[in-house]
Design an enzyme around this catalytic site. Structure first.
Site, PDB file in Angstrom:
ATOM      1  N   HIS A   1      12.605  11.105   0.144  1.00 45.74           N
ATOM      2  CA  HIS A   1      12.439  11.489  -1.267  1.00 45.74           C
ATOM      3  C   HIS A   1      13.796  11.319  -1.830  1.00 45.74           C
ATOM      4  CE1 HIS A   1      10.419  12.538  -4.692  1.00 45.74           C
ATOM      5  NE2 HIS A   1      11.095  13.841  -4.750  1.00 45.74           N
TER       6      HIS A   1
ATOM      7  N   ASP B   1       5.900  14.450  -1.904  1.00 52.95           N
ATOM      8  CA  ASP B   1       6.910  13.442  -2.420  1.00 52.95           C
ATOM      9  C   ASP B   1       7.649  12.570  -1.520  1.00 52.95           C
ATOM     10  OD1 ASP B   1       5.873  14.929  -4.408  1.00 52.95           O
ATOM     11  OD2 ASP B   1       7.888  15.100  -5.692  1.00 52.95           O
TER      12      ASP B   1
ATOM     13  N   ASP C   1       8.277  21.335  -9.702  1.00 53.83           N
ATOM     14  CA  ASP C   1       6.761  21.236  -9.465  1.00 53.83           C
ATOM     15  C   ASP C   1       6.401  21.870  -8.316  1.00 53.83           C
ATOM     16  OD1 ASP C   1       8.067  18.804  -9.098  1.00 53.83           O
ATOM     17  OD2 ASP C   1       6.021  18.163  -9.292  1.00 53.83           O
TER      18      ASP C   1
END
Length: 303
Positions: A139, A206, A65
């Site tokens: 992350h 993220d 994404d």
């Protein structure tokens, strides 16, 4: 022109109203394209932004994404014959992924795309416009956040310039030299100006809460930050390496952020106003819940 053009605000799965990630920071004559997710090329068209506006591409990490729109953008650079060089930053550990994305299909590559992978914390580029730096986030895969800082300068005061009889090209001479002789008297720059703080921008995707998040956000005018989950799902956020809206807002409050831009929303939440309400409980500055194709001006300079 200094503004954020929001191209997409979804997280792992897009929705009917939210495209995958994509953000273009327009900073004078520069264009920083962050995390071009799937569909970014079309979102740029819908937003009225030409690919020629892009001067740097900054990937935080290689989850789909955040990068599956890269092939289309790269090929469009050549299709449109973009003449200026475009620099691409991405985690060095993902060189193989970048190579696959860059050459996902055959095309006639004529654009000058220069890869500058990010291997660790530090300055990536510096010049008169400012300094671009990166810091490693926390992350599930290697990820970096980005920060752009304009140098501090001075704001000229028209009334003081007029009082000293300084106008036209003499203003530039005074700025460059720091002083100017006017009617036999030396006029210093500090007599006709005041300090002007450079503008600052940070982009944090993220990650769990970590020192790098606070370092990137420290004192920025605009913080674009993921808020994938709401506080009720904080355990999920921690497990999957993400932030809640409350955590993102607490960073903004602690770091003296002026404008908080929340984005990267999980499809599990149909009501975006809940993110604003949760953030407002801990942060009393300006809060923007990002929407696809919206434009968010950088706050005016601090006085």
């Amino acid at each position: 022109m200094r503004e954020l053009v929001v191209l997409g605000t979804a997280s792992q799965a897009p929705t009917r109203t939210r495209n995958h990630n994509g953000y273009l920071l327009r900073w004078d004559d520069q264009g920083f394209l962050f995390d071009p997710g799937e569909g970014t090329q079309r979102q740029m068209l819908r937003a009225g932004v030409a690919v020629s506006a892009v001067t740097r591409i900054c990937l935080t990490h290689f989850h789909g994404d955040h990068c599956l729109g890269l092939p289309g953008v790269v090929q469009r650079l050549s299709l449109d014959g973009v003449a200026h060089p475009v620099v691409a930053h991405y985690p060095a550990s993902g060189r193989e992924y970048f190579a696959r994305l860059r050459h996902a299909t055959p095309f006639r590559e004529v654009a000058d795309l220069r890869e500058e992978p990010v291997a660790g914390d530090g300055v990536l580029a510096s010049g008169p416009a400012g300094v671009l730096e990166a810091r490693r986030l926390d992350h599930r895969v290697e990820a970096f956040g980005y920060r752009f800082t304009e140098p501090d300068g001075r704001r000229m005061l028209p009334e003081r310039l007029a009082a000293h009889g300084i106008a036209g090209p003499d203003v530039g001479r005074l700025q460059r030299a720091g002083e100017l002789v006017v009617d036999g008297r030396v006029v210093g720059l500090d007599e006709v100006s005041v300090p002007r703080r450079g503008q600052r921008f940070a982009f944090v995707m993220d990650t769990r809460l970590c020192d790098a998040v606070f370092a990137l956000a420290d004192g920025v005018d605009m913080l674009v930050i993921e808020s994938t989950f709401l506080a009720e799902d904080e355990a999920l956020a921690r497990d999957y390496g993400h932030l809640t809206a409350r955590q993102a807002a607490s960073v903004a409050a602690r770091c003296g952020v002026r404008q908080l831009v929340l984005t990267h929303f999980s499809q599990r939440y149909p009501d975006p106003s809940r993110f604003a309400a949760e953030a407002a409980a801990v942060f009393d500055g300006e809060i923007v819940v990002a929407q696809d194709l919206s434009r968010v001006p950088l706050p005016s300079r601090r006085s």
